[in-house]
Design a protein around this motif. Structure first.
Motif: not given
Length: 492
Positions: A114-117, A430-433, A456-462, A464-469
């Motif tokens: 939970p919470g991991v993109l 917080g991102v699964a690779l 993922v749910a949409g472009t917003g999560e994309i 955010e996921g790249v920021r986490r990456l």
């Protein structure tokens, strides 16, 4: 509240309340639970069924639900250590041990914490799936006369005809078999075409699930490099001569993981080289329906340009619908078709008829082309959002090719990057690779990363996921020097 979350919430509440009742004691009626928790009767029924499956509740038709009595003390576990010897001895006489390593597959199948993109997913996010259309199709299929009868072993004629039309090139329904998903179809094709111990040519890099299938069948994957125009014909010819292989497995359209499309001048070359080697080409046409809005006309499947039966074609509905909508097709010409049919019948008898009927209802409905159009536009937007975010936050990652179909990007990492360390850092951020190593049948030429933008749910999560990456890369790249300059694709 979503139905699924309502069920789990109610089940948890009832689980906490069980201590109020003695073993064998009767729980409140379904009507009382509906009124108390303000949920539907269906939600109550499903929550009780969940507790019954856990052994906490016993339901008796007409009487209600009761707290289960304590289970009798379990007998001590047996000693299974003998299996180590038995399983090792079983493979000792094999030329190529039939090992089953599912790790490269499970990385894209397992749900992240939970919470991991989910940048490692291999399927569409529920918001992209045609859930209403599939539900309606399944309901209509259930009302079809004979929907629960045994289907023809080869599949429903109308569904075989639909797949044949999609392939084109004169392929007929009689040359199509319905299979239970692309993975099952690939397994059947590999078993039909190559005996245990034989070499099989594979693209490099390629889909880990196919490598796992080959190794589980005792085959020896032999890599043939690909570039942005697909497999390199001169290296394919060399590999056939050097290995003596009689099978080549490829994904000519939006290859996994590179996204490459086999160039027009290479298509005929690949078929000619295989034909001269007396070999089959297994064409895994897995994402034809995941084309992006800016892709332009798609090339035909290789099978459409193959009158001589060189190609065994695998096509599927799963990627464009749902991971649970496992309906696919095997198409072949000549005597090999009967071998494919025999193996499939022995392995699984047939694909359940209600699922085949639902597939027919779905692809014949007005909702189907609407879904494909919407999906095409959404995938392009997501791809563009991910490439833009990567250019902004991670310019040191090389992106040699931006695909016009599929659901992921293939990135080259700086030299000496530890993929395992980066994957672990990603989870902490917080991102699964998906690391690149499982995509290579031999030693990889460099470290890579595959990023999915569809799970993922949409472009917003994309974004955010790249920021986490970025955070994960800062941790994993510490100490690296002389990282390669980014290789960005030419403007589209």
């Amino acid at each position: 509240m979503h139905q699924r979350s309502s069920v789990s919430d109610l089940a948890e509440q009832l689980r906490r309340d069980l201590d109020r009742y003695s073993p064998g004691g009767k729980l409140p009626s379904s009507r009382a639970l509906v009124e108390r928790f303000h949920v539907s009767p269906v939600t109550v029924s499903r929550a009780l069924a969940q507790l019954a499956a856990e052994g906490l509740v016993v339901t008796r038709p007409g009487a209600g639900a009761f707290r289960a009595r304590p289970r009798a003390q379990q007998t001590p576990a047996g000693d299974t250590s003998w299996q180590e010897v038995a399983l090792s001895a079983d493979g000792a006489a094999e030329l190529v041990p039939r090992t089953v390593d599912a790790s490269g597959v499970t990385v894209s199948l397992a749900a992240p914490p939970p919470g991991v993109l989910e940048f490692n997913g291999g399927y569409l996010h529920p918001s992209l799936q045609p859930e209403r259309a599939m539900a309606a199709a399944l309901a209509r299929a259930g009302r079809r006369p004979g929907a629960w009868e045994r289907p023809p072993l080869e599949g429903l004629p109308e569904l075989r005809e639909w797949f044949a039309r999609g392939i084109g090139g004169g392929v007929t329904a009689a040359e199509v078999l319905i299979a239970a998903g692309g993975q099952s179809a690939l397994a059947t094709a590999l078993r039909a075409l190559a005996p245990p111990g034989a070499p099989v040519l594979v693209e490099s890099p390629t889909y880990p699930g196919m490598l796992a299938l080959a190794r589980a069948a005792g085959l020896r994957p032999v890599p043939v490099p690909v570039d942005p125009d697909g497999v390199r014909p001169e290296l394919l010819a060399d590999a056939f001569r050097a290995s003596g292989a009689r099978v080549f497995v490829c994904q000519p359209l939006f290859q996994n993981p590179t996204g490459a499309v086999l160039a027009p001048d290479r298509r005929a070359e690949v078929l000619r080289i295989a034909r001269e080697a007396g070999a089959f080409v297994i064409e895994d046409d897995f994402v034809r329906r995941l084309v992006h809005a800016d892709a332009g006309p798609l090339p035909r499947p290789l099978a459409a340009d193959d009158p001589d039966g060189v190609v065994v074609h695998v096509g599927s509905l799963t990627k464009a619908t749902s991971p649970s909508f496992r309906v696919s097709a095997l198409a072949a010409r000549g005597p090999v078709l009967e071998r494919l049919r025999a193996i499939q019948v022995v392995d699984s008898f047939f694909v359940p008829r209600p699922l085949q009927e639902a597939a027919l209802e779905l692809v014949g409905s007005p909702a189907w082309p609407r879904h494909l159009r919407a999906l095409s536009a959404e995938l392009k937007d997501r791809r563009d959002a991910m490439t833009a975010a990567l250019a902004l936050h991670l310019p040191e990652l090389a992106l040699p090719h931006v695909p016009s179909g599929g659901y992921h990007l293939w990135l080259r990492l700086p030299d000496r990057t530890d993929e395992s360390a980066l994957t672990a850092a990603g989870l902490r951020a917080g991102v699964a690779l998906t690391p690149g190593r499982p995509y290579f049948s031999a030693e990889p030429p460099a470290a890579h990363l595959r990023l999915s933008f569809a799970a993922v749910a949409g472009t917003g999560e994309i974004t955010e996921g790249v920021r986490r990456l970025r955070t994960a890369c800062d941790e994993a790249f510490q100490g690296l020097r002389g990282a390669p300059k980014a290789v960005r694709p030419a403007p589209r």
